[in-house]
Write an enzyme that holds these catalytic residues in place. Structure first.
Site, PDB file in Angstrom:
ATOM      1  N   HIS A 119       0.823  -1.219   0.000  1.00  0.00           N
ATOM      2  CA  HIS A 119       0.000   0.000   0.000  1.00  0.00           C
ATOM      3  C   HIS A 119       0.856   1.268   0.000  1.00  0.00           C
ATOM      4  CE1 HIS A 119      -3.589  -2.304   0.548  1.00  0.00           C
ATOM      5  NE2 HIS A 119      -3.239  -2.762   1.726  1.00  0.00           N
ATOM      6  N   HIS A 142      -5.729 -47.290 -27.986  1.00  0.00           N
ATOM      7  CA  HIS A 142      -6.610 -47.652 -29.106  1.00  0.00           C
ATOM      8  C   HIS A 142      -7.274 -49.017 -28.905  1.00  0.00           C
ATOM      9  CE1 HIS A 142      -5.476 -44.203 -31.408  1.00  0.00           C
ATOM     10  NE2 HIS A 142      -4.212 -44.570 -31.540  1.00  0.00           N
TER      11      HIS A 142
END
Length: 974
Positions: free
Chosen positions: A307, A730
Site C-alpha cells: 500500500h 486404441h
C-alpha cells in the site's frame, strides 16, 4: 493408413516450408557438423569429408544437429549423432534389470551425442532385432559406420535449421537448487498506542513456527546475507529522498497525532530500521532467486509494503518491499519482465501506481472492491484501470464485489485471467504479494478461501519464469489461517504434493461478471484473450440475455476517506464464538493437508523387448523405450526418482498381484479378444503386430501402472511414471488397432477404483490420435472422466472415424464425462495446446475434482513426429503436466510418439515438471482460428454439465459507465 497421412502431411509441409528454409539460411545460426553426424535421406548415401563445427550456440560443445520438419515427416529419414569412443565409456548406468532383460548395456550411450531421430524401417529392425544380441554400444558403433556415408548437400541444408530441442538441453546442467527462506519478524515494530493492533510481531512468528519442522529443507538467509547497498540508495529506487527522511523522522518521534495524518499507520522508535530491513531482505531474496542461487523463495517479513506509495505511507505499510525489489532487479538488468501477482484482499494501490506506465512489469491484483465501498475505496481499483502509455494492458485489476467467496471463485479467476495472460507475458521472474487476508477466518477480508488455494496458485504459476518465484508476505490477520496458508505456500515452493481445494460446484455470479469485465478491458492487448472470446453487440444494456452475453459496466460508489484518520481499534474483530468455529474448520482442513514430500516413482517394462517385430515397417519399436530411458538417465532425472518394484505387500505377494491385474484385464476386454492376444495372433490387421509374448508384455505394462497406483495410495509417492510399451489407448473391449493390444490405462483406472477405493479418476489423453479404445471402455462410467485432446479432421485422421467427435459426450449418467477436444483443421502448436488446455481442460479437471489422474502420454503431436505434422515443442508437454499435477497425483503412462528424440525429450520435460525442476518456456504466438473453434465447440457442449465453463459468454466490447446505465433507466421511465 498412417503412412498415407504422413505422406500427405509431408508434401503439404514441404511446399509450405521450402521458402522458409531458404530464408532461414540467411538469418539463423549456421551449424557445420563433423563426420560424427549421420544424415541419411531415402536411399541416397554418399561419403562426406569431415567439416569443422563453427556453431557457438548449440549445446554440448556444438556437437548436435537439428533438421527440418519436412524431412522429419519422411519416414525413411535417419538423423543420428553418435558418440565418440571416448564419450561412450564415461556415463552412469541405468539399471541392471533393464539391461539384462533387454540384452543391452545402457551405460554405453551418450545422449547429447546419441541423438536418435526417426529411423528407416530397415535400420529400425536391425537395431531392434533381439536375435542380433547387440548392446547399445554396438548399435552406436554400427550407426557411426553408416554416418561416414552422407550427402554433404543435405548436411549443408539441414545444418541451417534451428534446433527444437536446444531449450531442454540448455537446462541439462542446471543444479537442483533449494528453496530460500528468510525471517524478519520486526519484533520492535508494534503500535505503542494500540497493543491489540492486528499488524503485529506474532504474524511472522506464527508462520515461522508453522515452518519450523521444514526449515532443514530451506536455504536460510540471515542478516549477514543481505545485499550491500546503502539504505537510502535502495529505498530511493522507488520512494523520494524527502519521503525516506520524513519516515525516519516520524519513527524517531513516534507520535500518534502524526500517524493520524495517514490512513492506517502506526510507528515506533525502531519502526524505520525494521521497515528498511524488510525492504532490504525482500530485495536480497529477489536477487538470489533471479540469479539462480536458490530455486524460489518465501520471504517472511514485516511490516508489509504494497500500500505504500512513492510519497505516502498507507495501510500498515511504510516502504513498498515488492516494488523496491522489482525495481532493483530491473535497474540492474537481473530480469527483463517481472510478473507481480497480488492476492492480498486489499488492492495494492501503491504497487499499481509505481508501475502503471511500464511494460516491464505486469501487475495483477485480486482484491475485494465492492464497487469502491471497501478499503482503500479508490476508483483506480476497478477493472478498467489497465495502465497507461507503454504500460497499457499491463495493469490488471480483478475487483471482487461480494464477500464470502471461496476456492472455486478464486481458482476460476486464476484459470480465466491470470494463467493465460501470465503465459503470454512470459515473465523472467514472478513475485507474489502474499496477503492471506482472503483466507478463511480473517475478519478484514471476510472471504472463505482455504489455505490450499495459495499452494495451487504457486504450483500453477510454477512452470513460468523457470520457476523463479518469490513469495513476499503482505497481509493476513487471523493467525491460524495465516500460518496454515503460508505453510501450504512454502510446501508448494518445495514441490510437495498439493492438497485439495474445498469443493464447490458453482462460481459466484458476481465473479463471472468480474472475469468477463476484465476480459473486455484487456482483450485488445492480449492475444490469449482477444483471440479466444466470442463478441456480440448488445443494443439494450438493460434487457439482454445475461446467461449467454455480458455487458461491462463500471460502478463506483466509494468515498475516499480524509484525515485525521482513526489510530485505535479501527479494524474488525471476530467474536470468541466465531473464532472457535473457525479454528475447528481449520483443524478439519488440516486433515487433508498431511501431504508427503516430493517423491516421484518410476517403473520400466523390462520384458518389452520380447514384443518386437522382426519384419515389416513399424514405428512402434523397442528403441522408443530404450531412448526414453537413456535420455532420462542422461538428464539425471532417473537419479532424482524412486525406482519401484512390484509390491510384496499385497496379500499373496507378486503372483497374486499379477492375478488381480489379469482379472481386471478380463473385465475390461472380452474373452475372445484376450484369447486372440494370448494365443491366436491378429490375423490380417495391418496396424498392429503380435508375437507369442505380446500378452505377457501387455500384462506387465498393466501391472506396472497398477503397482504405481498401489504405492501412491500408500503415500509412498507423490507422482509416478510408467515407462511401458506397447501403447494401449486404441485397444477396445473387443478389438485392437494402432499398435495397441491391451488398454493398460483403462485397466489401471479400473484397478484404482475397484481395488484401491478411488471414487473419481481422470484419464487425460494427450496423444494426437484419439484414444478410441479408452473411450469405448469408459463411455458409460461417471467415476472415470475421459478427456482427449487430439487431431480429428472430421474423422479423416487416424483412427479415421467419428468416435473422436466433440459430440461424443457420454450417455445416461455418464453424459458430460467424455470430453473430446478435437482439432479439425490446421497445424497446431504451442499456443494452441497451452491455451486450449488452460481455457477448456483445466476448468473441467478442477470441476471433476479427481483423486487420481492417469496421463496417457502420447507425444506424437510433438514437433517432427512422422505421423502427425503438429509443431508442439517438448517443453509444452512439461507445462501442461506442471499445471495438471496441481489438481491431483499423476501416473504417467507412455503412449505414442514416433520421433525418438521428440518423444524422449518430451518425457524428460514431463519428469522435470513432476520433480519441480525448471522447464524451458515454449515460443507462443497467435492462436490458430481453428483452435478457437475447437475451444468454443467443446465449451458449448460441456457448459450444461460443468458450471465452471459458464463463465464463457459472448462479450459486448464497449465498456459502459454507471451514468450511461442511469440515463437508459431514465429514458425507460420517461
Amino acid at each position: 493408413m498412417r503412412d498415407e497421412e504422413a505422406t500427405a502431411d509431408k508434401e503439404e509441409e514441404s511446399r509450405r516450408n521450402s521458402q522458409e528454409r531458404r530464408d532461414s539460411s540467411l538469418s539463423r545460426p549456421k551449424h557445420s557438423v563433423s563426420s560424427k553426424h549421420s544424415i541419411s535421406l531415402g536411399h541416397s548415401e554418399r561419403t562426406t569429408s569431415p567439416v569443422h563445427c563453427e556453431c557457438t550456440t548449440c549445446p554440448e560443445h556444438s556437437t548436435r544437429i537439428s533438421f527440418s520438419p519436412t524431412n522429419a515427416l519422411n519416414t525413411s529419414t535417419t538423423v543420428t549423432h553418435f558418440a565418440s569412443d571416448s564419450e561412450i565409456g564415461n556415463l552412469p548406468s541405468v539399471h541392471d534389470k533393464f539391461e539384462a532383460a533387454n540384452d543391452v548395456t545402457v551405460d554405453t550411450i551418450s545422449i547429447p551425442s546419441a541423438v536418435i531421430y526417426p529411423v528407416s524401417a530397415s535400420k529400425a529392425r536391425s537395431f531392434s532385432n533381439p536375435s542380433h544380441k547387440m548392446s547399445l554400444r554396438e548399435v552406436i558403433r554400427q550407426g557411426r559406420a553408416v554416418s561416414r556415408k552422407q550427402s554433404s548437400e543435405q548436411i549443408a541444408m539441414e545444418s541451417t535449421v534451428d534446433d527444437p530441442y536446444k531449450p531442454t538441453y540448455n537446462l541439462r546442467l542446471v543444479d537442483n537448487l533449494l528453496t530460500g527462506y528468510c525471517f524478519v519478524p520486526s519484533d520492535m515494530h508494534r503500535s505503542r498506542w494500540d497493543p491489540l493492533h492486528p499488524e503485529c510481531p506474532p504474524r511472522s512468528n506464527c508462520i515461522h513456527a508453522a515452518l519450523e519442522s521444514h526449515l532443514d529443507r530451506f536455504h536460510i538467509f540471515t542478516d549477514k546475507d543481505m545485499i550491500d547497498i546503502p539504505d537510502t540508495q535502495l529505498l530511493t529506487l522507488i520512494h523520494s529522498k524527502d519521503y525516506v527522511e520524513n519516515i525516519n523522522k516520524c519513527c524517531i518521534e513516534a507520535l500518534e497525532e502524526t500517524a493520524a495524518k495517514y490512513d492506517s499507520i502506526y510507528w515506533d522508535h525502531e519502526s524505520y530500521m525494521c521497515a528498511v530491513k524488510a525492504a532490504k531482505m525482500a530485495t536480497t531474496m529477489a536477487k538470489n532467486v533471479v540469479e539462480g542461487v536458490v530455486k524460489n523463495a518465501f520471504c517472511n517479513i514485516r511490516p508489509p509494503g504494497h500500500h505504500a506509495g512513492t510519497e505516502v505511507p498507507n495501510g500498515y505499510c511504510l516502504f513498498n518491499n515488492v516494488a523496491i525489489a522489482t525495481q532493483y532487479c530491473l535497474k540492474n538488468k537481473l530480469a527483463e519482465r517481472i510478473l507481480i501477482v497480488d492476492v492480498d484482499v486489499h488492492h495494492g494501490q501503491g504497487t499499481q501506481k509505481m508501475f502503471y506506465q511500464t511494460d516491464e512489469v505486469l501487475y495483477i491484483s485480486i482484491h475485494r472492491y465492492e464497487n469502491g465501498m471497501f478499503w482503500p475505496n479508490l476508483r483506480e481499483g476497478s477493472f478498467d484501470h489497465i495502465g497507461d502509455g507503454k504500460g497499457k494492458g499491463y495493469n490488471v485489476n480483478i475487483p471482487l464485489n461480494e464477500t464470502g467467496l471461496n476456492d472455486i471463485d478464486y481458482i476460476a479467476i486464476v484459470i480465466n485471467i491470470i494463467l493465460p495472460v501470465a503465459y503470454e507475458f512470459d515473465p523472467t521472474m514472478i513475485i507474489v504479494s502474499a496477503g492471506y487476508d482472503a483466507c478463511i477466518g480473517c475478519p478484514e477480508g471476510e472471504m472463505n478461501v482455504t489455505p490450499a488455494f495459495y499452494a495451487h496458485l504457486v504450483s500453477l504459476l510454477g512452470g513460468l519464469a523457470g520457476g523463479r518465484i518469490l513469495v513476499v508476505l503482505e497481509g493476513g490477520y487471523f493467525l491460524s489461517s495465516l500460518a496454515e496458508g503460508a505453510l501450504q505456500t512454502a510446501k508448494a515452493l518445495l514441490n510437495d504434493r498439493i492438497p485439495p481445494l474445498e469443493y464447490h460446484k458453482n462460481i459466484n455470479p458476481s465473479v463471472i461478471d468480474t472475469i468477463n469485465d476484465v476480459k473486455i478491458a484487456l482483450s485488445p492487448y492480449w492475444k490469449c484473450l482477444g483471440q479466444t472470446i466470442q463478441t456480440c453487440v448488445v443494443e439494450n444494456a438493460l434487457n439482454y440475455d445475461r446467461h449467454n452475453k455480458h455487458v461491462a459496466v463500471v460502478r463506483y460508489y466509494g468515498e475516499v476517506l480524509q484525515p485525521p484518520f482513526p489510530t485505535r481499534e479501527c479494524y474488525p474483530k471476530n467474536s470468541e464464538e466465531k473464532t472457535e468455529l473457525l479454528e475447528r474448520k481449520l483443524d478439519y482442513l488440516r486433515g487433508f493437508y498431511h501431504t508427503r514430500h516430493c517423491r516421484v516413482g518410476y517403473m520400466i517394462n523390462e520384458v518389452a523387448s520380447s514384443h518386437d517385430m522382426k519384419e515389416g515397417k513399424w514405428f512402434e519399436i523397442q528403441e522408443r523405450l530404450f531412448n526414453v530411458v537413456a535420455k532420462l538417465e542422461f538428464f539425471k532425472e532417473l537419479q532424482m526418482m524412486w525406482k519401484c518394484n512390484f509390491t510384496q505387500e499385497a496379500e499373496g505377494g507378486v503372483s497374486e498381484f499379477f492375478h488381480i491385474v489379469e482379472t481386471i484385464i478380463e473385465r475390461i476386454h472380452s474373452a475372445d479378444h484376450i484369447s486372440m492376444v494370448k494365443f491366436e495372433g491378429l490375423g490380417s490387421k495391418t496396424d498392429v503386430y503380435w508375437t507369442g509374448s505380446s500378452f505377457e508384455v501387455c500384462q506387465h505394462s498393466c501391472a506396472i501402472l497398477c503397482n504405481l497406483i498401489f504405492e501412491l495410495n500408500r503415500n509412498n509417492l507423490t507422482h509416478a511414471i510408467g515407462l511401458i510399451r506397447p501403447p494401449g489407448h486404441h485397444a477396445k473391449m473387443n478389438d485392437c488397432s494402432g499398435f495397441c493390444l491391451i488398454n493398460s490405462v483403462a485397466v489401471a483406472a479400473d484397478y484404482a477404483i475397484s481395488q484401491m477405493g478411488y471414487k473419481r479418476v481422470l484419464i487425460f489423453d494427450m496423444d494426437v490420435h484419439h484414444g478410441d479404445g479408452t473411450q469405448d471402455i469408459t463411455y458409460q462410467r461417471n467415476d472415470i472422466m475421459y478427456v482427449s485432446m487430439h487431431r480429428h479432421d472430421q474423422g479423416k485422421f487416424f483412427p479415421n472415424d467419428l468416435a473422436g467427435s466433440p459430440t461424443k459426450i457420454g450417455v445416461g449418467k455418464s453424459t458430460g464425462y467424455n470430453v473430446n477436444v478435437a482439432f479439425q483443421k490446421g497445424k497446431m502448436g504451442n499456443s494452441e495446446y497451452i491455451f486450449t488446455f488452460i481455457r477448456v481442460i483445466l476448468p473441467l479437471v478442477y470441476q471433476f475434482n479427481p483423486e487420481l489422474i492417469l496421463l496417457s502420454a502420447g507425444f506424437d503431436a510433438g514437433i517432427n513426429d512422422p505421423l502427425c505434422g503438429y509443431k508442439v515443442a517438448p517443453e509444452t508437454f512439461g507445462h501442461i503436466v506442471q499445471m495438471l499435477k496441481t489438481v491431483a497425483p499423476i501416473i504417467v503412462a507412455l503412449e505414442g510418439g514416433y520421433n525418438l528424440e521428440t518423444t524422449s525429450i518430451s518425457m524428460v520435460n514431463v519428469a522435470k515438471a513432476l520433480l519441480g525442476e525448471k522447464i524451458a518456456m515454449p515460443v507462443l504466438g497467435n492462436i490458430h482460428p481453428e483452435a478457437f473453434k475447437t475451444m468454443q465447440t467443446t465449451i458449448d457442449l460441456m457448459k450444461p454439465y460443468w458450471p465452471m465453463l459458464q463463465v464463457n459468454k459472448e462479450l459486448h466490447l464497449k465498456i459502459l459507465e454507471q451514468p450511461d446505465v442511469d440515463r437508459m433507466m431514465q429514458k425507460l421511465y420517461d
